[in-house]
Design an enzyme around this catalytic site. Sequence first.
Site, short mmCIF file in Angstrom:
data_model
loop_
_atom_site.label_atom_id
_atom_site.label_comp_id
_atom_site.label_asym_id
_atom_site.label_seq_id
_atom_site.Cartn_x
_atom_site.Cartn_y
_atom_site.Cartn_z
N TYR A 259 24.85 83.93 50.37
CA TYR A 259 24.57 82.48 50.40
C TYR A 259 23.78 82.07 51.64
CZ TYR A 259 28.54 83.21 47.30
OH TYR A 259 29.39 83.72 46.34
N HIS A 260 22.74 82.87 51.97
CA HIS A 260 21.91 82.58 53.14
C HIS A 260 20.44 82.41 52.78
CE1 HIS A 260 25.05 84.93 55.78
NE2 HIS A 260 25.51 83.74 55.37
N PRO A 261 20.07 81.71 51.71
CA PRO A 261 18.64 81.57 51.40
C PRO A 261 17.92 80.84 52.52
CG PRO A 261 19.93 80.04 50.09
CD PRO A 261 20.91 80.95 50.76
#
Length: 520
Positions: free
Chosen positions: A455-457
């Site tokens: 969840y690090h775009p």
Amino acid sequence: MAEFDYIIIGAGSAGCVLADKLTTDGRARVLVLESGGSDARFWIKVPLGYAYTHNDPKLTVDCKTDEDEGLAGRRISWPRGRVVGGCSSVNAMAYMRGLAHDFDDWEVAGAKGWGWSTAKDVYEELEGGPVHVSDLSRHMHPFSKQFLTAAQQVGWPVLGDLNVGHAGMGRYRSTVKNGRRWSCADAFLRPAIRRGNVRLETRAHVQHVDIVDGTARGVIYKQNGRTLRATARYEVILSAGAVHSPQLLQLSGIGDGDLLQRHGIAVQNPLAQVGKGLQDHLAVTYSFAAHPLTLNSVLGRAMGRLTSGLRYIATRGGPLAVPVNQIGGYLSSNNAGQPDTQIYCNPLAYTQGPNGPTVTSSPGYIVSAQPCRPDSRGEIMIASPSPYDEPIIRPNSLSTETDKNGAIRAGRLLQKLIRSAALRTATKGAIGPDLATLDDAALLQDFRERASTVYHPSCTCRMGNDPKTSVLDARLRVHGTSRLRVVDASSFPNITSGNTNAPTMMLAARAAKLILEDNK
């Protein structure tokens, strides 16, 4: 119609910081538009509640990637926070600054003034004030010490603070205050609102930025069935995140001309790099049954959950006061050069389902690894001219040999850890793929088949020197459109080595200074 000095789109990590920093002197009037609702929910505030919040459809929007060839053709779920506080209200609360070379590389990429010496100063300013970073060691399960003993046995340093900037394992520090999640809404937005010059509008879905003669004048948004317009005397600032900030630029006529014309959108600024350059962290997780007691022995039993809940309510302590990942750190997968892999260890084995985690009463633990600095670059693009249709996400994962090798080396690091005497004697057996038996080809294949987003775009509106290769200049201004900036993880020139919430707060705090300088 209403007029403000600044309009911020998104009450996530960056938007909350900006709202506070732009209004400290009490002069500027700021409108914050958030498409989600209130963050006043029990599981948001409880640190272990991350397991329930990060994919709750009432708190997140479930973006889905296209079929990803690098991940065996799978479509991956990318939940994005759609609630006051944004992803800082639903994330795992790990506070990791990133490594010094991450920010020096930003400067090399054209983001002048964003090197480590500057970033470090901003971090120290934040950590000495509104950001609360807690050492929760006393509440961690005793099994967590097994991971640190294992690290020492295989020759890895054990650190007192994982943010010292070099390789080693230790206890994660978390954005938790007095046993409760301390989101960016808590740290920044609510104090700003109390000053009286920040207006927050929730359930406000921005349709597009209003651009006239190459200048951002305001925004059009819908709320409670009404179409509303707000104007900005100084600037419109997009802080909607790495998925939705590029979407909003494209919906506003800023992006690849061919893409916009296909969807019938008038081209205001043919900035082809909007949505390009997408990066994310991928992690693979392995689960094991254990001989000693772990958190499963507590949270996997009704009586254990009850006593833990009562203890939390009474003392704000115990198992519920600690986020999901307890131990981890940065490591070098080839024992040379910069750390290139991040490790997560948790004294709890569980499976994540659509209604939250399933935890058995049998003792178990998990270990995970993510390559820190992937080379692969993907893309985000609108699927239609409607702001209610989620954009197309093409991660392009493992598209370089460097990333494939990084996935293999990440697996080898985990093999080294579980083969330590401390974990060997504590392990009853593998749950799922047996990590210990996988060769390099099997490690890569398993990564392809099971690894998922952390969840690090980021990087989809990245800073740089040239409009041909970037979206923003080093002051976060959109190339070719005045009075418009993007301030969030999409602005990163490249992804940082660890969790992205701390770098996003740092970026927004410095951005506020630049914005105020430019609008004196």
